[in-house]
Design an enzyme around this catalytic site. Sequence first.
Site, PDB file in Angstrom:
ATOM      1  N   HIS A  35       0.987  -1.220   0.021  1.00 55.79           N
ATOM      2  CA  HIS A  35       0.033   0.026  -0.101  1.00 55.79           C
ATOM      3  C   HIS A  35       0.770   1.365   0.079  1.00 55.79           C
ATOM      4  CE1 HIS A  35       0.469   0.886   4.385  1.00 55.79           C
ATOM      5  NE2 HIS A  35       0.537  -0.393   4.491  1.00 55.79           N
ATOM      6  N   CYS A  83       2.434  -5.006   6.942  1.00 54.83           N
ATOM      7  CA  CYS A  83       2.175  -4.532   5.345  1.00 54.83           C
ATOM      8  C   CYS A  83       3.444  -4.089   5.019  1.00 54.83           C
ATOM      9  CB  CYS A  83       0.969  -3.925   5.298  1.00 54.83           C
ATOM     10  SG  CYS A  83      -0.437  -4.995   5.668  1.00 54.83           S
TER      11      CYS A  83
END
Length: 528
Positions: free
Chosen positions: A431, A450
Site C-alpha cells: 500500500h 504490511c
Amino acid sequence: MKHWFLFAILILIFSCKKESKPKVVPKKPEISLAPVSFENNGIKIDTLFLSKFNSKALFNLYQSFHFETVWQSAHKRNLLLDVVKKSEEDGLNPIDFNLGKLYYFEKNYDKLSNKNKILYDILLTKTFRKYISQLTNGRLNPKALYKNWDLKPNKMIANALLIRSIKTDSMATLLENAKPNHLVYQQLKNALLSIDVYPNDTLKNIEFKEKIVLNDTNTSIVWVKRKLMYWKDLIAKDSLNTIYDKSTFRAVIHFQKRHGIIADGIIGQSTIAALNYSKTQRKQQIIANLERWKWFPKDRGNQYLIINIPDYKLTYVKNNDTLATQKVIVGSEKRRTPVLSSMLNAAVFNPTWTVPPTILSEDVIPATTKDFGYLKSKNITVYDNKGKEVNATKWQLANAKSYRYVQSPGSYNSLGMVKLIFPNRFSVYLHDTNHRGFFDKTNRSLSSGCVRVQNILKLTESLLDDSDNYSEEKIAAILKTAKSKSIPINQKIEIHLLYWTAWSEGNTLIFRNDIYNLDADLYTKLRN
C-alpha cells in the site's frame, strides 16, 4: 435400395459427429516412471529386504527397474560421490550423506558379495534422493521453524531424475539443473567461494564510543583501517596512524554501501557493528541464505514482484527483464512482514482501512481509552457486530474488541491512496502511505507487517497495463472522487515476499542487516 440409402446416410451423420469432436491430447509426464525398457543386467533384490527400509518411494523406484540393482556403472557411482562430496559449495553438509561408508563400498566394489552390492546400491539411491531433496527444498522445513513463513515446497522429482540418470549419460547436467535457478543463488555460491579465500580473521572487535568524522584523530581508527584492509575496502598500507584520512573515508563509504548503511563516511554505531562481523560469521550468514534460497519458489512466473525484506526493496520483473525497482517499508522486528508467495488480484484506489487485531489491541484501544477524541482525529468510524455505527460517546472498553474500526478514504488514510491485494492468511498487502518521509530513512523496518511502496501509483499503473481506462490522468481523476474503487488485475502477476541478507555482485560481497535476527539461529540448526 431405400434401406441401403438410409443406412449410408446414418453412417455419414455419425462419422461427421465423430470427426467434429475435438481431440483431447493427454499431457505426457515429463519423465515416465514406468518400468524401463533397456537391458539392466542388475542383481535381483528381494522385495522383503527392500521393504525393511520402510520407504514407498524407494520401493517404487526399484519396482521400475524390475527389482534389480541400478548402479552398475562405476562412472555414475563416482560421479554421484564426487558431487555429494562437493555439496558444501551449495551450503549443504557432506557429513549428512555418510560418505565414509559409501567410499568404503566403492573402494572394495569388486570384492563385495552380492548382498553388500545390493546394500551399496540402495545406499547410493537413498543418497541420490536425499541430495535432490536438500537441493530442492533445503535441509529444514521453514514452516516448522517460523509461524509467519508460508511457502509451498518445490516439487521433488528424485525418482524421475534417477531413472533418467541411469538410462542416459546426463546425470551431471540433471543434478546441476536441480539446484535453485535464481541469479542471487549463483552469486551466493560465488560469495561462499570468495570468502573462503580470505585468511583467518584474528582482528579484535572495535568498541564504539563516539562517532568519528573525517580528519578526526582517534585510537580506534587503527583497528577500523585493519578491518577495512581485511575486507579489501581499503588498500593495504605498511604503517597505520590514528588519523581519519581521505583514503579511509572513501573506503568507509564503499564499506557502508556494501552493507546497506547510509554512505556518509561517518563511522557510527551501525558501521562499527558491521565491521565487527568476523569471517566465520559472514560465512555462516552466506550458508544460511543458501538454505533459504532452496525454500524459495523455483518457478516465480513470467511476471512478478519480488520484495527482499531486509534490503527494503521491491523489484518488478517481466520476462526476465527488470522493469522497476522501488524502496519499501516493511514490518518491524515486533510486527514482522511474513514470507510468502501469492498472486496479485486487485488494486484498490481510495481504500478504507479496517484496523487489524494487533494494531487494535496495542495502539487504537489504549489511545481511545486515554482520549475519546482519538477516533475522530484519525477519521475512524466504529461499527458493532450488527454493522451499526457506534457513537464515540457510547464506546465501551468492555466491548472494544468486538467492534469493527474503519478509517475513511483520503490522503490522511494510513494506506494512502492505493493498495494492492493478494490472497494470504496474514491479511497483509502492499500500500501507499501518508508518511512518505520515512522512505528517506536507511532502517525502514517500521510498519505493522504490511509493505509500504514508495511510488505505488506508478507501479499500479504498470500492473494494470490499461492505458485506455487507467492512465496516470484517469487514475488521478479516480483519486479526486475520494470514493473507494476496486480494479481487478487481469494479468497473471505473482508476488514473492522473501528474506535474504547476503549475496555478491561481481566479486564484491554484499550484506544487509539481519533485521529479524534469523541468520545465526538458522545456521546453528543447519549444523546440528
